[in-house]
Design a protein around this motif. Structure first.
Motif, PDB file in Angstrom:
ATOM      1  N   LEU A 219       0.816  -1.218   0.000  1.00  0.00           N
ATOM      2  CA  LEU A 219       0.000   0.000   0.000  1.00  0.00           C
ATOM      3  C   LEU A 219       0.850   1.269   0.000  1.00  0.00           C
ATOM      4  O   LEU A 219       0.318   2.377   0.027  1.00  0.00           O
ATOM      5  N   GLY A 220       2.175   1.104   0.023  1.00  0.00           N
ATOM      6  CA  GLY A 220       3.068   2.242  -0.082  1.00  0.00           C
ATOM      7  C   GLY A 220       3.606   2.780   1.231  1.00  0.00           C
ATOM      8  O   GLY A 220       4.219   3.851   1.253  1.00  0.00           O
ATOM      9  N   ALA A 221       3.397   2.064   2.336  1.00  0.00           N
ATOM     10  CA  ALA A 221       3.905   2.532   3.629  1.00  0.00           C
ATOM     11  C   ALA A 221       5.418   2.345   3.697  1.00  0.00           C
ATOM     12  O   ALA A 221       5.942   1.293   3.313  1.00  0.00           O
ATOM     13  N   ASN A 222       6.107   3.370   4.202  1.00  0.00           N
ATOM     14  CA  ASN A 222       7.553   3.239   4.361  1.00  0.00           C
ATOM     15  C   ASN A 222       7.875   2.516   5.666  1.00  0.00           C
ATOM     16  O   ASN A 222       6.985   2.130   6.435  1.00  0.00           O
ATOM     17  N   ALA A 223       9.170   2.339   5.943  1.00  0.00           N
ATOM     18  CA  ALA A 223       9.590   1.567   7.118  1.00  0.00           C
ATOM     19  C   ALA A 223       9.104   2.206   8.423  1.00  0.00           C
ATOM     20  O   ALA A 223       8.661   1.503   9.345  1.00  0.00           O
ATOM     21  N   TRP A 224       9.185   3.546   8.511  1.00  0.00           N
ATOM     22  CA  TRP A 224       8.760   4.233   9.727  1.00  0.00           C
ATOM     23  C   TRP A 224       7.245   4.101   9.942  1.00  0.00           C
ATOM     24  O   TRP A 224       6.785   3.895  11.065  1.00  0.00           O
ATOM     25  N   GLN A 225       6.478   4.216   8.860  1.00  0.00           N
ATOM     26  CA  GLN A 225       5.023   4.079   8.967  1.00  0.00           C
ATOM     27  C   GLN A 225       4.633   2.663   9.379  1.00  0.00           C
ATOM     28  O   GLN A 225       3.722   2.463  10.197  1.00  0.00           O
ATOM     29  N   ARG A 226       5.329   1.664   8.829  1.00  0.00           N
ATOM     30  CA  ARG A 226       5.046   0.279   9.220  1.00  0.00           C
ATOM     31  C   ARG A 226       5.385   0.056  10.695  1.00  0.00           C
ATOM     32  O   ARG A 226       4.669  -0.642  11.408  1.00  0.00           O
ATOM     33  N   PHE A 227       6.462   0.683  11.135  1.00  0.00           N
ATOM     34  CA  PHE A 227       6.896   0.504  12.514  1.00  0.00           C
ATOM     35  C   PHE A 227       5.915   1.140  13.489  1.00  0.00           C
ATOM     36  O   PHE A 227       5.581   0.553  14.525  1.00  0.00           O
ATOM     37  N   THR A 228       5.434   2.349  13.185  1.00  0.00           N
ATOM     38  CA  THR A 228       4.573   3.067  14.119  1.00  0.00           C
ATOM     39  C   THR A 228       3.117   2.599  14.084  1.00  0.00           C
ATOM     40  O   THR A 228       2.418   2.667  15.103  1.00  0.00           O
ATOM     41  N   THR A 229       2.656   2.124  12.923  1.00  0.00           N
ATOM     42  CA  THR A 229       1.246   1.749  12.802  1.00  0.00           C
ATOM     43  C   THR A 229       0.982   0.254  12.985  1.00  0.00           C
ATOM     44  O   THR A 229      -0.142  -0.141  13.305  1.00  0.00           O
ATOM     45  N   ILE A 230       2.003  -0.570  12.804  1.00  0.00           N
ATOM     46  CA  ILE A 230       1.801  -2.021  12.920  1.00  0.00           C
ATOM     47  C   ILE A 230       2.655  -2.628  14.034  1.00  0.00           C
ATOM     48  O   ILE A 230       2.135  -3.302  14.929  1.00  0.00           O
ATOM     49  N   VAL A 231       3.967  -2.357  13.993  1.00  0.00           N
ATOM     50  CA  VAL A 231       4.878  -3.027  14.928  1.00  0.00           C
ATOM     51  C   VAL A 231       4.630  -2.585  16.369  1.00  0.00           C
ATOM     52  O   VAL A 231       4.422  -3.421  17.258  1.00  0.00           O
ATOM     53  N   LEU A 232       4.664  -1.274  16.611  1.00  0.00           N
ATOM     54  CA  LEU A 232       4.499  -0.796  17.987  1.00  0.00           C
ATOM     55  C   LEU A 232       3.155  -1.182  18.610  1.00  0.00           C
ATOM     56  O   LEU A 232       3.127  -1.640  19.763  1.00  0.00           O
ATOM     57  N   PRO A 233       2.015  -1.013  17.909  1.00  0.00           N
ATOM     58  CA  PRO A 233       0.753  -1.450  18.522  1.00  0.00           C
ATOM     59  C   PRO A 233       0.724  -2.938  18.858  1.00  0.00           C
ATOM     60  O   PRO A 233       0.174  -3.334  19.888  1.00  0.00           O
ATOM     61  N   LYS A 234       1.318  -3.757  18.006  1.00  0.00           N
ATOM     62  CA  LYS A 234       1.331  -5.191  18.263  1.00  0.00           C
ATOM     63  C   LYS A 234       2.271  -5.564  19.406  1.00  0.00           C
ATOM     64  O   LYS A 234       2.118  -6.628  20.020  1.00  0.00           O
ATOM     65  N   MET A 235       3.247  -4.702  19.691  1.00  0.00           N
ATOM     66  CA  MET A 235       4.249  -5.010  20.710  1.00  0.00           C
ATOM     67  C   MET A 235       3.996  -4.308  22.042  1.00  0.00           C
ATOM     68  O   MET A 235       4.840  -4.354  22.930  1.00  0.00           O
ATOM     69  N   LYS A 236       2.854  -3.664  22.196  1.00  0.00           N
ATOM     70  CA  LYS A 236       2.599  -2.895  23.412  1.00  0.00           C
ATOM     71  C   LYS A 236       2.732  -3.744  24.663  1.00  0.00           C
ATOM     72  O   LYS A 236       3.372  -3.351  25.652  1.00  0.00           O
ATOM     73  N   THR A 237       2.138  -4.922  24.650  1.00  0.00           N
ATOM     74  CA  THR A 237       2.197  -5.788  25.831  1.00  0.00           C
ATOM     75  C   THR A 237       3.629  -6.194  26.137  1.00  0.00           C
ATOM     76  O   THR A 237       4.064  -6.142  27.302  1.00  0.00           O
ATOM     77  N   ILE A 238       4.369  -6.585  25.110  1.00  0.00           N
ATOM     78  CA  ILE A 238       5.766  -6.990  25.298  1.00  0.00           C
ATOM     79  C   ILE A 238       6.594  -5.825  25.822  1.00  0.00           C
ATOM     80  O   ILE A 238       7.445  -5.994  26.703  1.00  0.00           O
ATOM     81  N   ILE A 239       6.353  -4.633  25.299  1.00  0.00           N
ATOM     82  CA  ILE A 239       7.105  -3.456  25.740  1.00  0.00           C
ATOM     83  C   ILE A 239       6.835  -3.166  27.212  1.00  0.00           C
ATOM     84  O   ILE A 239       7.757  -2.886  27.990  1.00  0.00           O
ATOM     85  N   PHE A 240       5.568  -3.238  27.621  1.00  0.00           N
ATOM     86  CA  PHE A 240       5.237  -3.007  29.026  1.00  0.00           C
ATOM     87  C   PHE A 240       5.894  -4.043  29.923  1.00  0.00           C
ATOM     88  O   PHE A 240       6.377  -3.728  31.013  1.00  0.00           O
ATOM     89  N   TYR A 306       0.203  -1.291  38.229  1.00  0.00           N
ATOM     90  CA  TYR A 306      -0.011  -0.326  37.143  1.00  0.00           C
ATOM     91  C   TYR A 306       0.419  -0.934  35.811  1.00  0.00           C
ATOM     92  O   TYR A 306      -0.296  -0.792  34.794  1.00  0.00           O
ATOM     93  N   ALA A 307       1.571  -1.623  35.809  1.00  0.00           N
ATOM     94  CA  ALA A 307       2.045  -2.237  34.568  1.00  0.00           C
ATOM     95  C   ALA A 307       1.080  -3.308  34.085  1.00  0.00           C
ATOM     96  O   ALA A 307       0.802  -3.418  32.881  1.00  0.00           O
ATOM     97  N   MET A 308       0.539  -4.110  35.003  1.00  0.00           N
ATOM     98  CA  MET A 308      -0.401  -5.160  34.604  1.00  0.00           C
ATOM     99  C   MET A 308      -1.690  -4.569  34.038  1.00  0.00           C
ATOM    100  O   MET A 308      -2.262  -5.099  33.080  1.00  0.00           O
ATOM    101  N   LYS A 309      -2.164  -3.468  34.639  1.00  0.00           N
ATOM    102  CA  LYS A 309      -3.366  -2.822  34.122  1.00  0.00           C
ATOM    103  C   LYS A 309      -3.135  -2.269  32.725  1.00  0.00           C
ATOM    104  O   LYS A 309      -3.987  -2.397  31.834  1.00  0.00           O
ATOM    105  N   ARG A 310      -1.961  -1.668  32.529  1.00  0.00           N
ATOM    106  CA  ARG A 310      -1.653  -1.136  31.198  1.00  0.00           C
ATOM    107  C   ARG A 310      -1.530  -2.260  30.177  1.00  0.00           C
ATOM    108  O   ARG A 310      -1.950  -2.115  29.024  1.00  0.00           O
ATOM    109  N   MET A 311      -0.946  -3.394  30.596  1.00  0.00           N
ATOM    110  CA  MET A 311      -0.831  -4.531  29.688  1.00  0.00           C
ATOM    111  C   MET A 311      -2.194  -5.076  29.299  1.00  0.00           C
ATOM    112  O   MET A 311      -2.446  -5.421  28.158  1.00  0.00           O
ATOM    113  N   ALA A 312      -3.110  -5.156  30.289  1.00  0.00           N
ATOM    114  CA  ALA A 312      -4.461  -5.642  30.006  1.00  0.00           C
ATOM    115  C   ALA A 312      -5.176  -4.702  29.046  1.00  0.00           C
ATOM    116  O   ALA A 312      -5.864  -5.143  28.108  1.00  0.00           O
ATOM    117  N   LYS A 313      -4.998  -3.391  29.252  1.00  0.00           N
ATOM    118  CA  LYS A 313      -5.628  -2.423  28.358  1.00  0.00           C
ATOM    119  C   LYS A 313      -5.045  -2.505  26.943  1.00  0.00           C
ATOM    120  O   LYS A 313      -5.786  -2.426  25.955  1.00  0.00           O
TER     121      LYS A 313
END
Length: 319
Positions: A219-240, A306-313
């Motif tokens: 769809l034409g997304a560059n590396a930064w757009q893929r990282f911010t719109t797909i990678v980071l949202p999918k990794m939120k739990t792991i990051i927390f 707090y971390a567990m609540k954020r992970m659940a959210k």
């Protein structure tokens, strides 16, 4: 017999009626079999906590001449907690711990994320570099402390490297300067625990759906757009999870720091763990130490909740 029950064969009706009873009996049997282990686990976790609470409201110490079971004779209500609020050395140690945490955790996260992004793709020698990268995490913290103690000596390798870079002899007393000593400790912590952050983040990065990344690329997304719109949202739990682990562990930093500086010069690198150790082994004010440890436990528990609540959210949003 009603018309409904008359249509059900006796063997099927007996089976249907017996299944809930069998499940209940199985649950009761499982509870009875695991009850001793549950009592043991409860005792192991609850007894030290109750003991700590009991000692924290007394002036008892090993030098008191009475056993801990008679510590109630030295009852001081909540004087230890009021002393804690007015203890300038405690608050200074807590502040230094927060400084180390605020510097080290983001640095480890950013370095770990960068390395995880790099290792998500295949390249020649990946397994070798992967093994080398994980080595610092395998080093015993006390050994790592001694390594960096030698590295940051006035005539050590760090000053030698700086001397070669600037072209003049450099004899910085890293571990004798209050500011530089804390920086040296933070460098040691970042060196040792960035691989753990890298390992956790790499596991989350590998789990990002490949089809979504390919679709975004088409769809034409560059590396930064893929990282911010797909990678980071999918990794939120792991990051927390990664941040929570390192925040709690960094709050307890002791081995490396104590080997390198012993909390010095003076109290310049005295974190809360070193302060508790000194008060326990040198001053032997165990009632006061119990109050400090209980306060720290409450703070870390709040962080964990707090971390567990954020992970659940984050999990709910991802779903």
């Amino acid at each position: 017999m009603s018309a409904v029950t008359a249509t059900i064969p006796e063997d099927e009706m007996g089976t249907a009626c017996g299944k809930p009873a069998l499940r209940d009996e199985g649950a009761r049997l499982g509870f009875r079999l695991t009850l001793p282990a549950q009592i043991l686990v409860l005792f192991i976790s609850a007894f030290p906590l109750l003991m700590q609470l009991y000692i924290s409201v007394t002036d008892w110490s090993p030098l008191s001449g009475i056993g801990w079971w008679n510590a109630w004779e030295m009852w001081n209500s909540f004087a230890n907690y009021t002393d804690l609020m007015a203890d300038a050395r405690f608050w200074s140690a807590l502040q230094r711990t927060a400084i180390v945490m605020v510097v080290c955790v983001p640095a480890e996260f950013l370095l770990g994320l960068a390395l995880a992004t790099l290792f998500a793709d295949d390249f020649p020698g990946k397994r070798i570099f992967y093994s080398i990268l994980l080595m610092p995490m395998m080093v015993v913290p006390a050994v790592a402390g001694y390594m960096f103690f030698m590295l940051f000596q006035s005539g050590g390798p760090v000053n030698d490297i700086l001397s070669n870079i600037v072209g003049t002899p450099v004899t910085i007393a890293w571990l004798s300067d209050p500011t530089l000593a804390l920086i040296a400790v933070m460098i040691a912590d970042i060196w040792q625990w960035t691989p753990l952050m890298f390992l956790i983040l790499l596991a989350g990065l590998v789990g990002v759906p490949e089809d979504q990344m390919k679709a975004a690329t088409l769809l034409g997304a560059n590396a930064w757009q893929r990282f911010t719109t797909i990678v980071l949202p999918k990794m939120k739990t792991i990051i927390f999870i990664a941040l929570a682990i390192r925040v709690i562990e960094n709050f307890k930093i002791f081995d490396t720091l104590y080997i390198m500086t012993g909390g010095g010069p003076g109290v310049a690198t005295e974190t809360i763990s070193v302060y508790i150790y000194k008060v326990t082994t040198q001053d032997l004010i165990w009632g006061y130490v119990a109050a400090i440890a209980l306060a720290i436990l409450i703070v870390l528990s709040i962080v964990a909740v707090y971390a567990m609540k954020r992970m659940a959210k984050a999990r709910e949003l991802a779903a």
